[in-house]
Write a protein that holds these residues in place. Sequence first.
Motif, PDB file in Angstrom:
ATOM      1  N   GLY A   1       0.797  -1.209   0.000  1.00  0.00           N
ATOM      2  CA  GLY A   1       0.000   0.000   0.000  1.00  0.00           C
ATOM      3  C   GLY A   1       0.830   1.259   0.000  1.00  0.00           C
ATOM      4  O   GLY A   1       2.018   1.247  -0.326  1.00  0.00           O
ATOM      5  N   SER A   2       0.200   2.367   0.356  1.00  0.00           N
ATOM      6  CA  SER A   2       0.849   3.672   0.402  1.00  0.00           C
ATOM      7  C   SER A   2       0.600   4.309   1.763  1.00  0.00           C
ATOM      8  O   SER A   2      -0.315   3.920   2.500  1.00  0.00           O
ATOM      9  CB  SER A   2       0.321   4.575  -0.714  1.00  0.00           C
ATOM     10  N   TYR A   3       1.403   5.305   2.087  1.00  0.00           N
ATOM     11  CA  TYR A   3       1.303   5.999   3.368  1.00  0.00           C
ATOM     12  C   TYR A   3       1.167   7.490   3.094  1.00  0.00           C
ATOM     13  O   TYR A   3       1.840   8.056   2.225  1.00  0.00           O
ATOM     14  CB  TYR A   3       2.535   5.731   4.229  1.00  0.00           C
ATOM     15  N   ARG A   4       0.289   8.171   3.883  1.00  0.00           N
ATOM     16  CA  ARG A   4       0.101   9.604   3.720  1.00  0.00           C
ATOM     17  C   ARG A   4      -0.129  10.241   5.082  1.00  0.00           C
ATOM     18  O   ARG A   4      -0.929   9.728   5.887  1.00  0.00           O
ATOM     19  CB  ARG A   4      -1.078   9.898   2.789  1.00  0.00           C
ATOM     20  N   TYR A   5       0.558  11.350   5.304  1.00  0.00           N
ATOM     21  CA  TYR A   5       0.411  12.112   6.535  1.00  0.00           C
ATOM     22  C   TYR A   5      -0.373  13.376   6.239  1.00  0.00           C
ATOM     23  O   TYR A   5      -0.105  14.079   5.260  1.00  0.00           O
ATOM     24  CB  TYR A   5       1.787  12.477   7.115  1.00  0.00           C
ATOM     25  N   LEU A   6      -1.372  13.704   7.120  1.00  0.00           N
ATOM     26  CA  LEU A   6      -2.208  14.889   6.938  1.00  0.00           C
ATOM     27  C   LEU A   6      -2.234  15.705   8.223  1.00  0.00           C
ATOM     28  O   LEU A   6      -2.472  15.160   9.315  1.00  0.00           O
ATOM     29  CB  LEU A   6      -3.636  14.494   6.554  1.00  0.00           C
ATOM     30  N   ASP A   7      -1.976  16.994   8.086  1.00  0.00           N
ATOM     31  CA  ASP A   7      -2.074  17.920   9.216  1.00  0.00           C
ATOM     32  C   ASP A   7      -3.546  18.294   9.382  1.00  0.00           C
ATOM     33  O   ASP A   7      -4.150  18.899   8.506  1.00  0.00           O
ATOM     34  CB  ASP A   7      -1.213  19.164   8.934  1.00  0.00           C
ATOM     35  N   VAL A   8      -4.123  17.927  10.519  1.00  0.00           N
ATOM     36  CA  VAL A   8      -5.563  18.138  10.706  1.00  0.00           C
ATOM     37  C   VAL A   8      -5.917  19.619  10.746  1.00  0.00           C
ATOM     38  O   VAL A   8      -7.063  20.011  10.449  1.00  0.00           O
ATOM     39  CB  VAL A   8      -6.062  17.448  11.995  1.00  0.00           C
ATOM     40  N   LYS A   9      -4.948  20.484  11.054  1.00  0.00           N
ATOM     41  CA  LYS A   9      -5.221  21.920  11.057  1.00  0.00           C
ATOM     42  C   LYS A   9      -5.454  22.455   9.667  1.00  0.00           C
ATOM     43  O   LYS A   9      -6.094  23.512   9.508  1.00  0.00           O
ATOM     44  CB  LYS A   9      -4.070  22.660  11.731  1.00  0.00           C
ATOM     45  N   ASN A  10      -4.994  21.719   8.662  1.00  0.00           N
ATOM     46  CA  ASN A  10      -5.174  22.161   7.282  1.00  0.00           C
ATOM     47  C   ASN A  10      -6.375  21.506   6.600  1.00  0.00           C
ATOM     48  O   ASN A  10      -6.691  21.836   5.464  1.00  0.00           O
ATOM     49  CB  ASN A  10      -3.917  21.860   6.458  1.00  0.00           C
ATOM     50  N   LEU A  11      -7.030  20.563   7.279  1.00  0.00           N
ATOM     51  CA  LEU A  11      -8.143  19.854   6.652  1.00  0.00           C
ATOM     52  C   LEU A  11      -9.336  20.773   6.418  1.00  0.00           C
ATOM     53  O   LEU A  11     -10.130  20.538   5.504  1.00  0.00           O
ATOM     54  CB  LEU A  11      -8.569  18.669   7.527  1.00  0.00           C
ATOM     55  N   SER A  12      -9.492  21.803   7.220  1.00  0.00           N
ATOM     56  CA  SER A  12     -10.608  22.724   7.033  1.00  0.00           C
ATOM     57  C   SER A  12     -10.502  23.496   5.735  1.00  0.00           C
ATOM     58  O   SER A  12     -11.485  24.080   5.265  1.00  0.00           O
ATOM     59  CB  SER A  12     -10.696  23.707   8.219  1.00  0.00           C
ATOM     60  N   GLN A  13      -9.314  23.536   5.131  1.00  0.00           N
ATOM     61  CA  GLN A  13      -9.104  24.256   3.890  1.00  0.00           C
ATOM     62  C   GLN A  13      -9.341  23.379   2.653  1.00  0.00           C
ATOM     63  O   GLN A  13      -9.229  23.861   1.539  1.00  0.00           O
ATOM     64  CB  GLN A  13      -7.677  24.825   3.854  1.00  0.00           C
ATOM     65  N   ARG A  14      -9.644  22.118   2.870  1.00  0.00           N
ATOM     66  CA  ARG A  14      -9.830  21.205   1.736  1.00  0.00           C
ATOM     67  C   ARG A  14     -11.153  21.467   1.048  1.00  0.00           C
ATOM     68  O   ARG A  14     -12.126  21.828   1.654  1.00  0.00           O
ATOM     69  CB  ARG A  14      -9.778  19.741   2.214  1.00  0.00           C
TER      70      ARG A  14
END
Length: 336
Positions: A323-336
């Motif tokens: 598979g693949s791995y991805r890191y997401l900053d939750v503080k930036n999710l509101s901008q998606r």
Amino acid sequence: MSQKRPNNQFRSRWPEWLLPAFFLPSWLMSLGFHMIVFVGVALIFQNTGVTEGLDDSGRVVDIFVKEAANPEEQPQESDNTQQSNADDSLTKELVDEAPPEELVDSLLDTPLPVDNVFAPGPALADVELPLAEPIRPARPAPPAGGLPPGRGETQFFGTKDKGTRFAFVIDCSGSMQSHNAIHYAKAELKNSISLLEPTQQFQIIYYNQEVYPWHRRGRSDDIYWANETNKRLAYNFVDERGPTGGTDHVPALMMALKLTPEVIYFLTDADQSDRISNRDMARINKFNNGRTRIHCIEFGVGPQLDAELEASFLADLARKNGGSYRYLDVKNLSQR
């Protein structure tokens, strides 16, 4: 010659009113007698409904006279009866006139009646039918790549993959409440499910220290077709679960692998204190044996450091399982 008048002795023997009868002609007396007899017989047979007559051979036979029914009481012939009589007459003419071969051909060409045939009527458009239970799929997994190119694809937080069977393993521990992380996870999960086609199957497994799979009919180890009914029910299940408790990744991952999906999307905000042990990691890799691709998505706060990436057990899990791995900053999710 003058007629002799009766003597006095004859007159004294009979009543005066009867004397003229003795001087009537014999033929007239015979006619009167027979008329009296005929009227009497007629009155007798009128009561019994039977009279006598002669048949063609001259024998005396009994003739039964049936009174005509009252016209008001006579049943009227229906249109079906008149039509039947007309059909019978037509059939008789065909039988009398046509030879056997032509008669058979004409009967074969005669269309069958379509009236008064017992058959189901049209369905009522305004009848609301109950939602059908989803069909339980076959337990063996379908072969990978069985769908045409460009079909069977979905994505979860930008990670795309194709397949026919998908499992979503979502962390719902108490830490997922921070920065509204669980809200973004639910929104993306429903979006990913909406992209699935009816030819695909899926399952949702929430977990903290316990495992909460979406299930129907009391079974927790099913994987369901992505039809519209199951999608609506899945959306309800997604919204019902709230963040609470601690974290234990292994039971949820093992439950998902037992469904033999082609793809697992694994989402968590776990840090190193909740990492999967080397022993459990080896057990997961051995059980999977490359059958399922595990894509790992990690929620964090702030940018990820290189050292953190190298130490991430989620990156190791994805790499060892195709598979693949991805890191997401939750503080930036509101901008998606």
